[in-house]
Design a protein around this motif. Structure first.
Motif, PDB file in Angstrom:
ATOM      1  N   ARG A  91      40.791  32.056  38.245  1.00  0.00           N
ATOM      2  CA  ARG A  91      41.895  32.537  39.094  1.00  0.00           C
ATOM      3  C   ARG A  91      42.423  33.879  38.582  1.00  0.00           C
ATOM      4  NH1 ARG A  91      43.708  26.816  39.624  1.00  0.00           N
ATOM      5  NH2 ARG A  91      44.858  27.088  37.677  1.00  0.00           N
ATOM      6  N   ALA A  92      42.626  33.957  37.262  1.00  0.00           N
ATOM      7  CA  ALA A  92      43.138  35.196  36.678  1.00  0.00           C
ATOM      8  C   ALA A  92      42.165  36.350  36.899  1.00  0.00           C
ATOM      9  CB  ALA A  92      43.417  35.000  35.185  1.00  0.00           C
ATOM     10  N   ARG A  95      42.297  37.582  40.563  1.00  0.00           N
ATOM     11  CA  ARG A  95      43.506  38.372  40.833  1.00  0.00           C
ATOM     12  C   ARG A  95      43.386  39.772  40.237  1.00  0.00           C
ATOM     13  NH1 ARG A  95      46.190  33.389  39.181  1.00  0.00           N
ATOM     14  NH2 ARG A  95      46.876  32.247  41.031  1.00  0.00           N
ATOM     15  N   ALA A  96      42.892  39.835  39.002  1.00  0.00           N
ATOM     16  CA  ALA A  96      42.752  41.144  38.349  1.00  0.00           C
ATOM     17  C   ALA A  96      41.741  42.010  39.096  1.00  0.00           C
ATOM     18  CB  ALA A  96      42.318  40.947  36.895  1.00  0.00           C
ATOM     19  N   ARG A  98      40.878  41.820  42.300  1.00  0.00           N
ATOM     20  CA  ARG A  98      41.447  42.221  43.589  1.00  0.00           C
ATOM     21  C   ARG A  98      42.397  43.408  43.427  1.00  0.00           C
ATOM     22  NH1 ARG A  98      45.469  38.018  46.181  1.00  0.00           N
ATOM     23  NH2 ARG A  98      46.860  39.077  44.693  1.00  0.00           N
ATOM     24  N   LYS A  99      43.272  43.338  42.438  1.00  0.00           N
ATOM     25  CA  LYS A  99      44.233  44.425  42.214  1.00  0.00           C
ATOM     26  C   LYS A  99      43.519  45.716  41.827  1.00  0.00           C
ATOM     27  CE  LYS A  99      48.016  41.366  40.799  1.00  0.00           C
ATOM     28  NZ  LYS A  99      48.880  40.922  39.668  1.00  0.00           N
ATOM     29  N   GLU A 130      39.063  28.537  45.541  1.00  0.00           N
ATOM     30  CA  GLU A 130      40.278  29.255  45.167  1.00  0.00           C
ATOM     31  C   GLU A 130      39.997  30.727  44.909  1.00  0.00           C
ATOM     32  OE1 GLU A 130      43.094  25.909  42.993  1.00  0.00           O
ATOM     33  OE2 GLU A 130      41.597  26.985  41.809  1.00  0.00           O
ATOM     34  N   THR A 131      38.887  31.007  44.257  1.00  0.00           N
ATOM     35  CA  THR A 131      38.511  32.401  44.010  1.00  0.00           C
ATOM     36  C   THR A 131      38.364  33.149  45.321  1.00  0.00           C
ATOM     37  OG1 THR A 131      37.411  31.897  41.908  1.00  0.00           O
ATOM     38  CG2 THR A 131      36.732  33.906  43.042  1.00  0.00           C
ATOM     39  N   ILE A 134      41.776  33.911  46.855  1.00  0.00           N
ATOM     40  CA  ILE A 134      42.454  35.004  46.145  1.00  0.00           C
ATOM     41  C   ILE A 134      41.873  36.350  46.546  1.00  0.00           C
ATOM     42  CG2 ILE A 134      42.790  36.057  43.870  1.00  0.00           C
ATOM     43  CD1 ILE A 134      42.955  33.152  42.772  1.00  0.00           C
ATOM     44  N   GLY A 138      43.809  39.913  49.467  1.00  0.00           N
ATOM     45  CA  GLY A 138      44.216  41.286  49.145  1.00  0.00           C
ATOM     46  C   GLY A 138      44.033  42.241  50.311  1.00  0.00           C
TER      47      GLY A 138
END
Length: 325
Positions: A91-92, A95-96, A98-99, A130-131, A134, A138
């Protein structure tokens, strides 16, 4: 098709199973590929003809520099080999990524995930889904492709099936072996990813990429065994969970046992696509059938003359204290 692909492309997981098969196809199409890896110097010494860049999803500072100038990115990262806690790490990482993609101006992300089961997903499948959520959440247009078992040399799920079929003359068949899936050959997966890179689409979406046949685990095992030159006898049993079954895999397969256990847990439910429309959408409908795919993936493999350890070993594996669910 290459004229529709936004390059250069950042290929994450470039040294992994899917990445190794995808790169030659992209190169054949004349697409510029930037290969991401945690150890670029090592990869550069082995394959100096490729463009390598440092990329480690657990070190966010490496992401944006790796993406600089890239218009597309293929996300082939998973963290299961890291052991317990991989779901949080995945998950982390998503998110990283995507940003960083948003900041770097990436226009398209293609992510290869897993089919959504018809019941509560296992930890592995849940993390894959979940990936995808996420990444699709974005600002970068993201295409999530959902596959079940990928057939090909280097696929962990295929290795487990192949080793079971090659080395077991007899197998207990608990209820979960009647679960259905739609195995897909690696070359078709590659075409699915290439198609997603070229897809004329705004926003984000997910698509199933099923193989051409719907088979139970039992059918997959029997057909693979026949392709390897022998018949596998199967005996139904009322009780033997995927988790418990996974413990005797250490007697049969060379696959990492933690990875094998997580993958086998995902077999307890049907993994059947909601529709097959993606193949028509990208103009790739001539899919490789299971027998042909398995034949290609087992080419050159010599079935063991010594099968897996005998029933005493199997009983020991099942009855050991470690085997408690």
């Amino acid at each position: 098709m290459q004229d529709d692909i936004k390059d250069p492309i950042l290929l994450t997981g470039a040294t992994g199973f899917i990445g190794k098969h995808l790169y030659p196809r992209l190169a054949e199409l004349g697409v510029r590929v930037r290969n991401g890896t945690r150890r670029p110097e090592e990869s550069r010494s082995e394959q100096p003809d490729r463009e390598w860049v440092e990329l480690d999803v657990e070190r966010p500072e490496t992401l944006e520099p790796a993406m600089e100038g890239c218009r597309s990115a293929v996300y082939l990262v998973h963290q299961m080999m890291g052991g317990e806690g991989y779901r949080n790490r995945e998950r982390a990482a998503a998110r990283a990524f995507r940003k960083a993609a948003e900041r770097a101006g990436v226009e398209r992300i293609v992510y290869l995930g897993g089919v959504e089961p018809d019941a509560v997903p296992s930890r592995h499948l849940g993390s894959r889904l979940e990936t995808g959520i996420i990444l699709r959440g974005g600002r970068v247009s993201t295409v999530e492709l959902r596959a079940s078992m990928v057939i090909g040399e280097g696929s962990a799920s295929w290795q487990i099936v192949r080793d079971l079929a090659a080395r077991l003359p007899v197998m207990l068949l608990p209820k979960w072996t009647r679960s259905r899936s739609q195995p897909i050959y690696i070359d078709d997966v590659v075409e699915a990813i290439v198609g997603a890179l070229a897809l004329d689409m705004q926003g984000s979406a997910w698509f199933d990429i099923p193989g051409p046949e719907t088979l139970t685990v039992e059918q997959i095992l029997h057909r693979t065994a026949r392709l390897l030159g022998h018949d596998m006898a199967g005996y139904p049993v009322p009780l033997l969970s995927p988790r418990l079954s996974s413990y005797w895999l250490r007697f049969v397969t060379g696959c990492d046992m933690y990875l094998a256990r997580e993958l086998v847990e995902g077999l307890k439910t049907d993994l059947v696509a909601e529709d097959h429309s993606y193949w028509e959408r990208i103009g790739h409908t001539d899919l490789v059938g299971f027998d042909e795919a398995a034949q290609r993936a087992t080419q050159g493999l010599e079935p063991d003359s010594l099968f897996a350890r005998t029933y005493e070993g199997l009983v020991q594996a099942i009855s050991s204290p470690q085997a408690s669910p």
